[in-house]
Motif scaffolding. Structure first.
Motif, mmCIF file in Angstrom:
data_model
loop_
_atom_site.group_PDB
_atom_site.id
_atom_site.type_symbol
_atom_site.label_atom_id
_atom_site.label_comp_id
_atom_site.label_asym_id
_atom_site.label_seq_id
_atom_site.Cartn_x
_atom_site.Cartn_y
_atom_site.Cartn_z
ATOM 1 N N GLN A 7 0.524 -0.892 0.159
ATOM 2 C CA GLN A 7 0.011 0.200 0.010
ATOM 3 C C GLN A 7 0.923 1.181 0.142
ATOM 4 N N LEU A 10 3.126 1.678 -3.239
ATOM 5 C CA LEU A 10 1.407 2.252 -4.270
ATOM 6 C C LEU A 10 1.418 3.575 -4.422
ATOM 7 N N ASP A 11 0.845 3.680 -2.924
ATOM 8 C CA ASP A 11 0.863 5.579 -2.961
ATOM 9 C C ASP A 11 2.118 6.260 -2.823
ATOM 10 N N ARG A 14 2.060 6.048 -7.162
ATOM 11 C CA ARG A 14 1.513 6.060 -8.290
ATOM 12 C C ARG A 14 0.761 6.899 -9.376
ATOM 13 N N PHE A 38 0.907 -2.943 -11.978
ATOM 14 C CA PHE A 38 0.943 -2.838 -10.647
ATOM 15 C C PHE A 38 0.175 -4.536 -10.137
ATOM 16 N N LEU A 42 2.851 -5.703 -8.344
ATOM 17 C CA LEU A 42 2.516 -7.307 -7.274
ATOM 18 C C LEU A 42 2.436 -8.942 -6.812
ATOM 19 N N TYR A 45 6.194 -9.026 -6.551
ATOM 20 C CA TYR A 45 6.578 -8.266 -5.044
ATOM 21 C C TYR A 45 7.137 -8.985 -4.275
ATOM 22 N N ALA B 24 -5.627 3.433 -8.973
ATOM 23 C CA ALA B 24 -4.920 2.830 -7.681
ATOM 24 C C ALA B 24 -6.426 1.671 -6.663
#
Lengths: 153, 203
Positions: A7, A10-11, A14, A38, A42, A45, B24
């Motif tokens: 998370q 991603l934040d 993005r 993504f 993932l 990852y 997202a």
């Protein structure tokens, strides 16, 4: 390096990925390409090891994924007036037209131009993403600018 | 007349924040559908401040009380459980509902599957014994040590309770010092006291 919570990753990245893909695949395909990028990140990852630059890593995935799907689909001619309003393209009509020309550049040059101008990356990082030297990245941007000028004249 | 490079650079100054945030959010949904979300977390309000709760597919794996560093908790979960960890509040609706009911005094036991993977050995046995202490009752570190199989390991039992990954749901607040002293609590002694008063275990 231990990968941070996805998370947070991603934040943190993005917007760069979205910016890159908007310029690279265009406003029609950016959402699909963003999801594919993504999801692919993932999947890989948990086995990430010794990756010191996660931004370069995810932009490399975005570049490769977009190149693949571009090849698979073949290029589509999209009339300029049918494009939805894209905030990342600026409000000027002339900028829209310019970014449509960018779409016509060959893959590596297009990626280099988008990374340089729309994302704002240094040449060293662009080289790392495109798997070439810093100088080759610079050369790709020069070539791209030359082609754009030819297309505009 | 601006140069070509200036015109290209304008794209950098245009905000993509909202579009990227929406992308997202769609991506997290797709990740859930693909079964790639190993840990889902949510931040929930409580009378004792904001709590962070996290679940795996097995059940609740962590509840972090107010005052703990949430980023540190998430980093720790990423390392010990899986880095595929997402803020996905929908996956924690039932946990949130039961906690709300408990804090409102309307729920006396939790009906939630738990994932015990953050605890091991003696500590795990202590915590499982603690999970069986009924609402409104209290026990002692010594008694928990005994139930876990080593009556002399009172201090180790205290440490196990101090390391409880799922407080409130695993009610370590019901364990007091032998002789009746409150002992310790991760959320602070006033919280421990308030929970025990709410449950009617102390006056």
């Amino acid at each position: 390096m231990r990968p941070p919570p996805f998370q947070a990753f991603l934040d943190g990245h993005r917007e760069e990925v979205y910016r890159f893909l908007t310029g690279f695949v265009g406003p029609h395909d950016v959402d699909d390409a963003f999801q594919e990028t993504f999801l692919s990140a993932l999947r890989a990852y948990p086995s990430l090891r010794n990756e010191t630059n996660l931004k370069s890593w995810v932009l490399t995935i975005a570049y490769r994924k977009a190149m693949d799907s571009h090849r698979g689909r073949g290029r589509r001619a999209v009339p300029v007036e049918d494009l939805p309003e894209q905030p990342s393209r600026g409000s000027h009509a002339e900028d829209h037209a310019l970014w449509d020309l960018v779409q016509a550049l060959p893959g590596k040059q297009r990626a280099a131009v988008v990374q340089r101008y729309a994302v704002g990356l240094p040449y060293k990082e662009i080289g790392a993403i495109l798997d070439c030297t810093e100088e080759a990245a610079r050369q790709n941007v020069r070539e791209a600018l030359k082609k754009l000028k030819e297309m505009m004249s | 007349m601006s140069t070509l490079e200036d015109r290209l650079e304008r794209a950098q100054r245009v905000s993509v924040g909202e579009a990227a945030a929406q992308g997202a959010a769609r991506f997290v949904k797709a990740a859930e559908e693909e079964k790639l979300v190993d840990v889902a977390f949510a931040r929930v309000d409580s009378p004792f401040g904001e709590l962070l709760i996290a679940s795996t597919r097995k059940g609740v794996v962590q509840l972090s009380l107010h005052g703990y560093d949430q980023n540190e908790t998430l980093e720790d979960l990423a390392h010990k459980v899986s880095p595929r960890i997402f803020e996905a509040p929908g996956r924690l609706d039932e946990v949130r509902r039961e906690l709300d009911e408990y804090f409102a005094g309307k729920r006396k036991s939790f009906d939630l599957p738990l994932d015990w993977q953050l605890s091991h050995g003696f500590a795990l046995r202590v915590l499982k014994a603690t999970a069986r202490i009924p609402y409104g009752r209290v026990s002692s570190y010594r008694e928990m040590a005994e139930k876990a199989g080593n009556v002399r390991a009172t201090r180790a039992a205290g440490n196990a309770l101090g390391g409880n990954a799922i407080p409130i749901i695993v009610p370590c607040h019901r364990v007091l010092r032998t002789g009746g002293g409150l002992g310790g609590y991760g959320g602070g002694l006033p919280m421990k006291e308030a929970l025990l008063k709410m449950e009617g275990a102390i006056l």
